[in-house]
Design an enzyme around this catalytic site. Structure first.
Site, PDB file in Angstrom:
ATOM      1  N   SER A 197      -2.243   8.158   7.335  1.00 27.34           N
ATOM      2  CA  SER A 197      -1.564   9.305   6.736  1.00 27.34           C
ATOM      3  C   SER A 197      -2.334   9.724   5.493  1.00 27.34           C
ATOM      4  CB  SER A 197      -0.134   8.923   6.358  1.00 27.34           C
ATOM      5  OG  SER A 197      -0.177   8.015   5.271  1.00 27.34           O
ATOM      6  N   LYS A 198      -1.846  10.791   4.877  1.00 27.60           N
ATOM      7  CA  LYS A 198      -2.507  11.307   3.669  1.00 27.60           C
ATOM      8  C   LYS A 198      -2.574  10.242   2.581  1.00 27.60           C
ATOM      9  CE  LYS A 198      -1.851  16.213   3.957  1.00 27.60           C
ATOM     10  NZ  LYS A 198      -0.669  16.989   4.188  1.00 27.60           N
ATOM     11  N   ARG A 199      -1.595   9.386   2.589  1.00 29.30           N
ATOM     12  CA  ARG A 199      -1.531   8.302   1.604  1.00 29.30           C
ATOM     13  C   ARG A 199      -2.833   7.476   1.617  1.00 29.30           C
ATOM     14  NH1 ARG A 199       0.667   3.542   2.383  1.00 29.30           N
ATOM     15  NH2 ARG A 199       1.261   4.067   4.512  1.00 29.30           N
ATOM     16  N   HIS A 200      -3.460   7.383   2.791  1.00 27.85           N
ATOM     17  CA  HIS A 200      -4.694   6.597   2.912  1.00 27.85           C
ATOM     18  C   HIS A 200      -5.931   7.400   2.520  1.00 27.85           C
ATOM     19  CE1 HIS A 200      -2.031   4.572   5.948  1.00 27.85           C
ATOM     20  NE2 HIS A 200      -2.420   3.559   5.230  1.00 27.85           N
ATOM     21  N   GLY A 201      -5.711   8.606   2.047  1.00 27.07           N
ATOM     22  CA  GLY A 201      -6.874   9.432   1.718  1.00 27.07           C
ATOM     23  C   GLY A 201      -7.416  10.133   2.956  1.00 27.07           C
TER      24      GLY A 201
END
Ligand code: GLU
Length: 470
Positions: free
Chosen positions: A240-244
């Protein structure tokens, strides 16, 4: 049989890394077997599909070199055809009209839950006489799915996966307003597009069973399925975006060469021996579904960055300069003159071994193109105090008379000047670097002298010494 694959994104957002990998695997598989790779935009949900997302998907695919064959198919253009197939099924008895109210359906779902059954619809209208239909109720159309037996999907990645038919519902094919459901649209489009291999994320595996039932009901050939594991982040959770993880266009804007991104994506879940760095032409020679792993690949931004650095290092200066030029012009806020262009190109070979991205490279090459006088950064300005200027003047005197303005000759001259004045080489080189580049970090200073040329080099030195040109 000619292999035909497809990428079928829903245009509800940008092309993300997982989607790009799915498209790449489909393209590689088609190329490997001399087939076709088609694109279908699944835009039947007007509330969630946007034109911006459609454009971003097409642009992202093109930027990566994932060109599809023929024109893209827009699913929303085909709704009548989907409805016509539902009608065919109705006519042949493979589907039926269901007049249940929302309340009845809710009660059925509750009862199924209590029984622990996956069959949420109890078949009320399956064999009921349509003459009993309540008045004024628009029916949905449901598939008459088999009640017993099993449905098997022989998946090229997941292996043989079986589900009991009593777990599968008589799914809705047409809604009460006559619009087709996603499940029906996908099957009709894949059939009409002659798709032979459906390669997609394993979040669609359960759909494959339902879709298989529709193919069967229509008597159509069922394509081969390959459900590839989704990409996970370094912590093991779904990417997800959380992982960059960003949209593909963000990697383009950050200056990752598309070759590096493709190479990286190809290795996300697929391998060919120990090969890590390869072109997409090689990958197309090697790619096969049996070499796609069953466990989720992990997204590793550091690996992508190191591939990016590799591709930049290996790129020939000419094409690299063409890619960098607009970026430098953007940073300068003005198009480059012929002189700036020549300098940029000459300077690239010394800069590219250290660049991680094209954006990095443009940033590091900027000093070659900046117009005089350069504004030194704080550290460089410190090196240009009175003592620094005195040493800079020594250096200038050593090179000003050179006949041959090359890195080698400049180095010899500065070394000789350092020796005869009892200075260290660095004491002469540092203020020189500050004057020529406006910074304290740069490629070798003698190379910088050569790339800038005599007039520009002496001009920059004189600017720092506070002298007028001459
Ligand atoms: N439109 C679906 C998605 O974006 C893919 C459907 C398919 O590949 O069958 O997830």
């Amino acid at each position: 049989m000619t292999v035909v694959t497809r990428f079928a994104p829903s245009p509800t957002g940008f092309l993300h890394i997982g989607g790009a990998r799915t498209a790449l695997f489909n393209q590689l598989y088609a190329q490997r077997y001399g087939g076709q790779f088609l694109l279908r935009i699944e835009d039947t949900d007007p509330a969630r599909s946007t034109d911006a997302a459609k454009r971003a998907i097409l642009d992202g695919l093109r930027w990566l070199g994932l060109e599809w064959d023929g024109a893209p198919v827009y699913q929303s253009d085909r709704l009548e055809r989907h409805a016509a197939v539902a009608q065919e099924l109705l006519d042949a008895g493979g589907a039926y009209r269901c007049y249940c109210s929302p309340d009845e359906l809710a009660a059925m779902r509750e009862a199924a839950r209590r029984r622990g059954s996956g069959r949420l619809y109890d078949g009320t209208w399956r064999d009921r006489n349509p003459a009993e239909a309540p008045e004024g109720v628009a029916p949905v159309v449901r598939l008459r799915a088999p009640l017993d037996g099993e449905t098997v999907v022989d998946d090229a990645v997941q292996g043989r996966v079986t589900v009991r038919n009593d777990q599968l519902d008589d799914m809705v094919l047409l809604r009460a307003d006559g619009t087709p459901t996603y499940m029906l649209s996908v099957v009709v489009d894949d059939h009409d597009m002659d798709i032979t291999h459906i390669v997609r994320g394993d979040d669609h595996l359960t759909n494959a069973f339902r879709q298989t039932l529709i193919y069967r009901a229509m008597g159509w050939d069922i394509p081969a399925f390959a459900h590839i594991p989704l990409i996970h982040g370094p912590d093991g959770a779904k990417l997800s975006k959380r992982h960059g993880a960003l949209g593909v266009e963000a990697y383009r804007d950050m200056g990752f060469p598309p070759e590096a991104v493709c190479n990286y994506l190809a290795r996300l879940g697929w391998s060919h021996g120990d090969d890590e760095i390869f072109s997409m032409a090689q990958a197309a020679d090697w790619f096969d579904l049996k070499d796609v792993g069953r466990s989720p690949a992990r997204f590793d931004p550091a690996k992508l960055t190191s591939l990016s650095a590799h591709y930049i290092r290996e790129m020939a200066d000419g094409p690299l300069a063409d890619m960098i030029e607009p970026l430098v012009a953007g940073l300068l806020g003005a198009p480059l003159s012929q002189t700036q262009r020549t300098r940029l190109r000459a300077g690239l070979s010394g800069l590219k071994p250290r660049a991680k991205t094209l954006a990095d490279l443009a940033e590091s090459a900027l000093f070659y193109c900046r117009p005089r006088p350069l504004a030194p950064d704080a550290k460089a300005a410190k090196l240009l105090d009175d003592a620094g200027k005195a040493r800079l003047a020594l250096g200038r005197a050593a090179i000003a008379g050179l006949d041959d303005w090359s890195a080698g000759h400049a180095e010899a001259a500065i070394r000789a000047a350092a020796e005869s004045s009892g200075e260290k080489l660095g004491s002469l080189a540092q203020p020189l670097r500050a004057a020529l580049t406006g910074s304290t970090v740069s490629p070798g200073i003698f190379e910088v002298l050569e790339v800038l040329g005599r007039a520009e080099s002496l001009g920059r030195i004189d600017d720092s010494l506070g002298r007028t040109a001459g």
